[in-house]
Design a protein around this motif. Structure first.
Motif, short mmCIF file in Angstrom:
data_model
loop_
_atom_site.label_atom_id
_atom_site.label_comp_id
_atom_site.label_asym_id
_atom_site.label_seq_id
_atom_site.Cartn_x
_atom_site.Cartn_y
_atom_site.Cartn_z
N PRO A 81 0.83 -1.21 0.00
CA PRO A 81 0.00 0.00 0.00
C PRO A 81 0.87 1.26 0.00
O PRO A 81 2.01 1.23 0.46
N ALA A 82 0.32 2.34 -0.51
CA ALA A 82 1.07 3.59 -0.63
C ALA A 82 1.57 4.09 0.72
O ALA A 82 2.62 4.68 0.82
N ASP A 83 0.79 3.84 1.78
CA ASP A 83 1.20 4.34 3.10
C ASP A 83 1.99 3.30 3.90
O ASP A 83 2.39 3.56 5.01
N HIS A 84 2.21 2.11 3.36
CA HIS A 84 3.00 1.06 4.00
C HIS A 84 2.51 0.74 5.42
O HIS A 84 3.29 0.36 6.26
N GLY A 85 1.24 0.89 5.68
CA GLY A 85 0.71 0.57 7.00
C GLY A 85 1.02 1.62 8.04
O GLY A 85 0.84 1.38 9.23
N LEU A 86 1.51 2.76 7.64
CA LEU A 86 1.77 3.85 8.58
C LEU A 86 0.87 5.02 8.21
O LEU A 86 0.68 5.33 7.05
N GLY A 87 0.33 5.67 9.23
CA GLY A 87 -0.50 6.83 8.97
C GLY A 87 -0.56 7.73 10.18
O GLY A 87 -0.10 7.38 11.27
N ARG A 88 -1.11 8.89 9.98
CA ARG A 88 -1.23 9.87 11.07
C ARG A 88 -2.61 9.73 11.71
O ARG A 88 -3.63 9.70 11.04
N SER A 89 -2.60 9.62 13.02
CA SER A 89 -3.84 9.66 13.79
C SER A 89 -3.59 10.60 14.96
O SER A 89 -2.54 11.23 15.04
N ARG A 90 -4.53 10.67 15.88
CA ARG A 90 -4.36 11.59 17.00
C ARG A 90 -3.13 11.27 17.83
O ARG A 90 -2.56 12.12 18.46
N GLY A 91 -2.69 10.01 17.80
CA GLY A 91 -1.52 9.62 18.58
C GLY A 91 -0.21 9.84 17.86
O GLY A 91 0.85 9.53 18.37
N GLY A 92 -0.26 10.34 16.63
CA GLY A 92 0.96 10.53 15.86
C GLY A 92 1.05 9.49 14.75
O GLY A 92 0.04 9.10 14.17
N LEU A 93 2.24 9.01 14.47
CA LEU A 93 2.46 8.03 13.42
C LEU A 93 2.09 6.65 13.97
O LEU A 93 2.72 6.16 14.90
N THR A 94 1.04 6.03 13.40
CA THR A 94 0.53 4.78 13.96
C THR A 94 0.23 3.75 12.87
O THR A 94 0.09 4.08 11.70
N THR A 95 0.10 2.51 13.32
CA THR A 95 -0.29 1.38 12.50
C THR A 95 -1.46 0.70 13.19
O THR A 95 -1.51 0.63 14.41
N LYS A 96 -2.40 0.19 12.40
CA LYS A 96 -3.53 -0.54 12.98
C LYS A 96 -3.47 -1.99 12.53
O LYS A 96 -3.28 -2.28 11.35
N VAL A 97 -3.60 -2.91 13.48
CA VAL A 97 -3.57 -4.34 13.21
C VAL A 97 -4.99 -4.88 13.37
O VAL A 97 -5.58 -4.77 14.44
N HIS A 98 -5.54 -5.43 12.28
CA HIS A 98 -6.88 -6.04 12.28
C HIS A 98 -6.67 -7.54 12.30
O HIS A 98 -5.94 -8.08 11.46
N LEU A 99 -7.30 -8.23 13.24
CA LEU A 99 -7.07 -9.66 13.42
C LEU A 99 -8.39 -10.42 13.49
O LEU A 99 -9.33 -9.98 14.14
N ALA A 100 -8.43 -11.55 12.80
CA ALA A 100 -9.55 -12.48 12.93
C ALA A 100 -8.99 -13.73 13.59
O ALA A 100 -7.96 -14.26 13.19
N CYS A 101 -9.66 -14.20 14.64
CA CYS A 101 -9.22 -15.43 15.29
C CYS A 101 -10.43 -16.29 15.60
O CYS A 101 -11.54 -15.82 15.73
N GLU A 102 -10.17 -17.59 15.71
CA GLU A 102 -11.25 -18.52 16.03
C GLU A 102 -11.35 -18.67 17.54
O GLU A 102 -10.52 -18.14 18.27
N GLN A 103 -12.36 -19.39 18.00
CA GLN A 103 -12.64 -19.43 19.44
C GLN A 103 -11.56 -20.14 20.25
O GLN A 103 -11.49 -19.98 21.45
N GLN A 106 -8.67 -19.28 20.03
CA GLN A 106 -7.71 -18.18 20.11
C GLN A 106 -6.51 -18.35 19.17
O GLN A 106 -5.43 -17.85 19.43
N LYS A 107 -6.74 -19.05 18.07
CA LYS A 107 -5.69 -19.18 17.06
C LYS A 107 -5.96 -18.15 15.97
O LYS A 107 -7.06 -18.09 15.44
N PRO A 108 -4.94 -17.34 15.61
CA PRO A 108 -5.16 -16.34 14.56
C PRO A 108 -5.44 -17.01 13.22
O PRO A 108 -4.84 -18.00 12.86
N LEU A 109 -6.40 -16.43 12.49
CA LEU A 109 -6.74 -16.92 11.17
C LEU A 109 -6.29 -15.96 10.08
O LEU A 109 -5.90 -16.37 9.00
N SER A 110 -6.34 -14.66 10.37
CA SER A 110 -6.01 -13.67 9.37
C SER A 110 -5.57 -12.38 10.04
O SER A 110 -6.10 -12.01 11.08
N VAL A 111 -4.59 -11.70 9.41
CA VAL A 111 -4.10 -10.42 9.92
C VAL A 111 -4.03 -9.45 8.75
O VAL A 111 -3.53 -9.80 7.69
N VAL A 112 -4.55 -8.25 8.94
CA VAL A 112 -4.44 -7.18 7.96
C VAL A 112 -3.86 -5.97 8.67
O VAL A 112 -4.32 -5.61 9.75
#
Length: 183
Positions: free
Chosen positions: A136-158, A160-166
């Motif tokens: 992505p153009a921003d390489h997962g870095l962007g400006r938010s109220r906290g400054g330069l940040t990255t957001k990790v979106h996670l899907a996991c099954e019950q 508690q094993k991760p299935l997907s990370v964005v």
């Protein structure tokens, strides 16, 4: 003074290696004799991910750090890690080890101060980012109220094993990423 061994404690067991070895890509026969086995290099990659240390600090028992990093990066770019993960998830699902009640959540992480020094144009880097998918153009870095940040979106099954990370820029909303992380 004796030093503490940092290798071996969490390395792959024989049973784990037997399963993983079948999923590894079959390459052409090496021209030179193999000095470091794939198992050693993968254990080195696992050590680095677990310890959170720089690549240069990978213990020599796993091979030269450049060789360990080279394998990691090559497989990252050509999609090998993704295919291994997909195969392992399919195997776990067939064994009934995945409960398909999926939870999706996200968290914001503040980027390190040195993250601000990346090149604006990835095509000018010695080794351009990406691989199978465009970076992505921003390489997962962007400006938010906290400054330069990255957001990790996670899907996991019950279980508690991760299935997907964005990974997205920190100012990105959760709702637009819901479908992406589930796919």
């Amino acid at each position: 003074m004796a030093t503490l061994a940092v290798t071996g404690r969490a390395d792959l067991t024989g049973a784990q290696w037997a399963v993983l070895e079948r999923l590894l890509p079959r390459g052409r026969k090496p021209v030179r004799p193999v000095t470091w086995t794939k198992r050693q290099l993968i254990d080195g990659i696992r050590w680095r991910a677990r310890a959170g240390a720089p690549w240069r600090d990978v213990p020599p028992a796993y091979g030269p750090w450049q060789t360990v990093y080279g394998l990691f990066r090559r497989w990252q770019r050509d999609g090998t890690w993704r295919s291994i993960l997909t195969a392992l998830q399919g195997r776990a699902d067939a064994a009934g080890l995945i409960t398909w009640d999926v939870s999706v959540d996200s968290t914001v992480a503040r980027a390190h101060q040195h993250a601000a020094g990346a090149r604006k144009r990835g095509d000018l880097q010695a080794e351009p980012p990406g691989g199978l998918e465009a970076e992505p153009a921003d390489h997962g870095l962007g400006r938010s109220r906290g400054g330069l940040t990255t957001k990790v979106h996670l899907a996991c099954e019950q279980g508690q094993k991760p299935l997907s990370v964005v990974i997205t820029a920190g100012q990105r909303g959760d709702s637009p990423q819901f479908r992406v992380v589930l796919e």
